[in-house]
Design a protein around this motif. Structure first.
Motif, mmCIF file in Angstrom:
data_model
loop_
_atom_site.group_PDB
_atom_site.id
_atom_site.type_symbol
_atom_site.label_atom_id
_atom_site.label_comp_id
_atom_site.label_asym_id
_atom_site.label_seq_id
_atom_site.Cartn_x
_atom_site.Cartn_y
_atom_site.Cartn_z
ATOM 1 N N VAL A 58 -2.926 2.875 6.893
ATOM 2 C CA VAL A 58 -3.014 1.976 5.739
ATOM 3 C C VAL A 58 -4.160 0.996 5.918
ATOM 4 O O VAL A 58 -4.924 0.718 4.993
ATOM 5 C CB VAL A 58 -1.681 1.232 5.541
ATOM 6 C CG1 VAL A 58 -1.865 0.085 4.564
ATOM 7 C CG2 VAL A 58 -0.626 2.183 5.027
ATOM 8 N N ALA B 152 0.822 -1.206 0.000
ATOM 9 C CA ALA B 152 0.000 0.000 0.000
ATOM 10 C C ALA B 152 0.856 1.256 0.000
ATOM 11 O O ALA B 152 0.329 2.359 -0.052
ATOM 12 C CB ALA B 152 -0.915 0.004 1.213
ATOM 13 N N GLY B 153 2.178 1.096 0.060
ATOM 14 C CA GLY B 153 3.048 2.254 -0.052
ATOM 15 C C GLY B 153 2.946 3.203 1.116
ATOM 16 O O GLY B 153 3.128 4.400 0.954
ATOM 17 N N GLY B 154 2.647 2.704 2.317
ATOM 18 C CA GLY B 154 2.586 3.597 3.460
ATOM 19 C C GLY B 154 3.280 2.974 4.649
ATOM 20 O O GLY B 154 3.290 1.763 4.816
ATOM 21 N N ARG B 155 3.903 3.840 5.476
ATOM 22 C CA ARG B 155 4.598 3.300 6.646
ATOM 23 C C ARG B 155 3.705 3.330 7.881
ATOM 24 O O ARG B 155 3.961 2.629 8.841
ATOM 25 C CB ARG B 155 5.879 4.102 6.909
ATOM 26 C CG ARG B 155 7.057 3.610 6.072
ATOM 27 C CD ARG B 155 8.351 4.248 6.510
ATOM 28 N NE ARG B 155 8.385 5.671 6.239
ATOM 29 C CZ ARG B 155 8.739 6.183 5.063
ATOM 30 N NH1 ARG B 155 9.064 5.374 4.073
ATOM 31 N NH2 ARG B 155 8.750 7.472 4.868
ATOM 32 N N ASN B 156 2.659 4.185 7.867
ATOM 33 C CA ASN B 156 1.762 4.253 9.012
ATOM 34 C C ASN B 156 0.703 3.171 8.868
ATOM 35 O O ASN B 156 -0.267 3.305 8.120
ATOM 36 C CB ASN B 156 1.109 5.631 9.087
ATOM 37 C CG ASN B 156 0.101 5.699 10.211
ATOM 38 O OD1 ASN B 156 -0.056 4.749 10.975
ATOM 39 N ND2 ASN B 156 -0.570 6.818 10.317
#
Lengths: 735, 146
Positions: free
Chosen positions: A688, A680-684
């Motif tokens: 996400v 999903a291309g997110g670190r949080n």
């Protein structure tokens, strides 16, 4: 809609060669839900009717309505309806079929009730919605049972290998309730005449040519597969015949031309139900033909009534005194369509009726019974058609002539009328391929349709003669017949039964509400809380106690816990509402501090913002209430409330500890954290999960929030409106 | 509403800061603490500050658009983002990632989830405004109105 017709004709070649077109978009795979569409011969017939009549009605509506916002709304709703109706006839997945089916009911409701300032329009719209909606719900149950029994959600597969057994029987009865109500079969027919308060283009389109045929459509789909089993055939044929005769008798009593046509529609729907519900190959062919014929002639006649109503200002046959110059087009259209309705050659109606009579000749011992019913119903049709035609075709009486309507206003009805003639005269070349394929896709046993005007001397022709003779007799003896009818028919019948049912339901609802909703907030909350803990507790007593957890991991936690406990306790003993609200806010802020200490900034941030807004909302509402809590004795005494609170607290505490120790599988969060960045291309990961992994849940949640927001404004405004009328609002507050 | 210049000025200062913060939370949400829900709540809190300073009229003046329109367009935006991939032939809510370079600010990764989150944000702002709309009018004015 024109595009739909063009497309349907373009693809007709494939379909008529026996190759149905189908497509499917998977929706929820595991539940078997998909948007599966399938265009076979019968579907093509329905598509042509729905879209073709739709084009005519739209062209007509451009003249009928003056350009107002309401007319624009009606046009939009008509398009919505056309879309859902196409969904009904193209759907292959039964769940999708149900959704489209209910959409047509909703569109019909909105169109009937378009004039929302008119009480009669509102109640008629509600009548139609309740009857068809209740039937639709029953149908949903039935479709689910059938899909479950057959092991597939696809209509074509259910019908190809029909299940049997008791459950299937129940399912079929429920489905039948759906299509009987939709097609206004006796005793549910009263909603259809009531629906005539809608604008005439709407009546022509929904309530004669297309929507009411949805029930017939479904009956036709199910009949070949299930007609032989159980009581299907006797039940459907009996209901159809009773509907046909009831509608015919009622039509003879109407003075309003539109209501006359509506009753005629009821009668014809009964006829169609008999033909397409029988499930025999010949009857199916006749039914397909009659379906087309009826759509053509009834739409024409409705459009004509609309023209008369629009130009003259009345559609009561006692006030109409004939039409002269400029009405030639209207008269031609009427003559053609009426002839088709009465079953006169060379119209399509005659072809259909011949085929119908032929279908039941030699059908077994019950054939003559059905035939006599059909002949009786058709004779009534001849009689009420004459009643209609005599009014419209009459020569003008003395007095100022009524100016004729504009050409483009009449053109749609003329086009439809010319189709009636063309398909009647050239039935074999024009209709045979379509009808043959439609019948074959319904019932594989169906053979070449062989439609035509002249079938030689035989029973059908004789029966047509008998029908016309009886009809003529009814016309000739119209005065005694009217007296007789007035004596034997109850004034309203089915409509009364509907009103009584609604009254009973309302009474029941009031009684139940009085018991279940006694208005005491403490009682409500106590019941909700105790129910909430009763269910988990039943599991809890059998669980292993994992031992006491660590009391605190850091001094900060102790401080926060004390803060929360003190504020919570203070909130329960506060005298002023405002202080109680603020103390509750303090509890919430304490919770967000816990989240900070535990290293969950997202949660802390959210909790903090929520608490702030909650306090603000509290303060806003509190301004409407007295500053202090009431001193009045509440419904539950202090000991009871303390006991309930303590029980809940203990249960929640125990449940938290036990459930935290009861984990057997690895937490899903590990996997989510792992997949968060690459997929999903997110670190949080929290965010996400919200917007990606569980995005649909979020969508559902914000939909709920939107509804809640609307509710808040509505509540605020209603409360304000009633303020002067009552003593303090929400008077029965706790304490 | 009796107004105080000190409260007015402070309110403007706080609410503008909070608005910027809420937008930051919305955009940073995918990689750092934040997101549409929190961002929208903070923006709602900023509206609350305006409410304290100038009542419902101030909230209306700041928001300019009617709250139900904010609410509805938020839902439409989120649902549209969720359904758009279906139209394009992918699964519901399937995301996509592009990298854009904004002059002077550097590069940023934009996902379709951002649009979805913006919808959530609008719903939250709309909801907060709806609460003020529903219960925010001073009781005195209501008495006169009804």
């Amino acid at each position: 809609m024109l595009l739909t017709v063009v497309y349907a004709v373009w693809r007709a070649g494939d379909v008529l060669a026996g190759r149905p077109i189908s497509t499917s978009v998977v929706w929820v795979d595991r539940l078997g839900l998909s948007v599966a569409l399938r265009l076979d011969g019968f579907g093509l017939l329905m598509v042509l009717v729905v879209a073709g009549i739709g084009v005519a009605v739209m062209a007509y509506g451009a003249c009928y309505f003056s350009p107002t916002p309401r007319a624009a709304r009606t046009a939009g709703l008509l398009v919505l309806f056309a879309g859902s109706m196409l969904g009904v006839v193209l759907a292959d997945n039964v769940a999708f079929l149900y959704v489209a089916w209910e959409l047509t009911s909703v569109a019909s409701f909105l169109l009937i009730g378009a004039d929302h300032e008119d009480a009669e329009a509102r109640s008629s719209a509600l009548h139609a919605l309740l009857v068809t909606g209740a039937g639709g719900l029953a149908m949903l149950g039935g479709l689910v049972i059938l899909a479950d029994q057959a092991g597939t959600w696809l209509l074509s597969e259910i019908l190809a290998a029909p299940p049997s057994g008791t459950a299937t029987g129940v399912g079929l009865v429920l489905v039948a309730a759906g299509f009987m109500t939709k097609s206004a079969q006796f005793p549910f027919h009263a909603w259809l005449p009531a629906a005539m308060v809608a604008a005439t283009p709407v009546s022509a389109y929904l309530h004669s040519a297309t929507m009411v045929k949805a029930g017939i459509y479904l009956a036709a789909r199910f009949a070949p597969a299930f007609a032989a089993s159980g009581g299907w055939r006797p039940a459907v044929i009996t209901i159809g015949l009773v509907t046909m005769l009831t509608g015919g008798f009622r039509a003879l009593r109407q003075h309003d031309l539109k209501l006359l046509l509506a009753m005629g529609t009821v009668s014809q729907l009964g006829f169609l139900m008999v033909l397409l519900g029988t499930g025999s190959a010949a009857a199916t062919v006749a039914g397909c033909t009659l379906l087309l014929a009826h759509a053509l002639f009834k739409a024409t006649l409705f459009l004509v009534v609309g023209v008369i109503d629009h130009e003259v200002g009345t559609r009561d046959r006692r006030q109409l005194s004939g039409f002269g110059r400029g009405w030639g087009g209207v008269k031609i259209a009427t003559a053609v369509a009426a002839a088709s309705m009465a079953g006169l050659p060379p119209m399509l109606g005659f072809v259909a009726k011949e085929a119908a009579f032929e279908a039941f000749t030699g059908a077994g011992w019950w054939g003559p019974l059905v035939l006599s019913g059909l002949v009786g119903g058709s004779a009534l049709t001849v009689a009420y058609t004459a009643r209609f035609a005599a009014t419209v075709l009459a020569r003008p009486a003395a007095g100022p002539p009524v100016p004729g309507p504009a050409g483009r206003f009449v053109a749609p009805s003329l086009v439809l009328a010319s189709l009636t003639v063309a398909t009647g005269i050239a039935a074999a070349p024009l209709l045979d391929p379509l009808v043959t394929q439609a019948a074959a896709d319904l019932d594989p046993r169906a053979h070449e349709a062989g439609l035509g005007l002249w079938h030689g001397l035989g029973v059908p022709l004789a029966l047509s003669g008998v029908t016309l003779g009886l009809g003529a007799l009814l016309i000739a003896a119209r005065r005694p017949v009217q007296y007789l009818l007035a004596a034997i028919t109850p004034a309203r019948g089915a409509a009364d039964a509907y009103a009584a049912t609604i009254r009973l339901l309302n009474l029941l609802a009031r009684r139940t509400a009085g018991i279940a909703q006694n208005g005491s907030l403490p009682v409500y909350i106590a019941i909700i809380l105790l129910t909430t803990i009763a269910v988990p507790s039943s599991v809890l007593v059998r669980a292993n106690w994992p031992g006491w957890p660590v009391v605190a991991e850091s001094p900060a936690q102790v401080v926060i816990a004390v803060l929360i406990a003190v504020s919570a306790f203070a909130a329960t003993v506060a005298r002023r509402r405002f202080s109680a609200a603020l103390l509750l806010g303090a509890v919430g802020y304490g919770m967000s501090l816990v989240f900070v200490v535990q290293g969950a900034p997202d949660l802390a941030l959210t909790q903090f913002a929520i608490e702030t807004l909650t306090v603000v909302a509290f303060v806003l509402v509190l301004r409407f209430l007295p500053a202090e809590f009431h001193r009045r004795r509440p419904a539950l005494g202090v000991p009871v409330r303390v006991a309930v609170s303590a029980t809940v607290a203990v249960a929640v505490f125990a449940f938290a500890i036990v459930s935290a120790a009861a984990r057997q599988a690895d937490p899903i969060s590990d996997e989510l954290i792992e997949r968060s960045l690459p997929e999903a291309g997110g670190r949080n990961v929290v965010n996400v999960v919200l917007v990606d992994f569980r995005g649909l849940d979020t969508l559902g949640e914000i939909s709920v929030l939107v509804v809640a927001g609307l509710g808040v404004v509505a509540l605020g405004r209603v409360g304000r409106r009633q303020r002067p009328a009552r003593r303090p609002p929400l008077g029965r507050e706790e304490q | 509403v009796r107004r105080s210049i000190v409260v007015d000025t402070t309110a403007r200062l706080i609410s503008q800061t909070a608005m910027v913060l809420s937008l930051y939370l919305l955009f940073a949400g995918h990689n750092q603490p934040g997101g549409g829900f929190v961002g929208g709540l903070v923006a709602g809190a900023a509206l609350a500050v305006h409410y304290v300073a100038g009542g419902i009229d101030d909230v209306r003046a700041v928001l300019r658009i009617r709250p139900w329109i904010v609410l509805g367009s938020g839902l439409v935006l989120a649902a549209g983002t969720a359904l758009a991939p279906v139209v394009l032939g992918a699964a519901v809510l399937e995301g996509n990632l592009t990298t854009v370079t904004v002059p002077a600010l550097g590069t940023a990764k934009i996902t379709t989830a951002l649009a979805f989150d913006a919808g959530v944000y609008a719903v939250m702002v709309g909801l907060a405004a709806m609460i003020f709309e529903g219960f925010g009018e001073p009781p005195a004015r209501e008495a006169g109105r009804s």
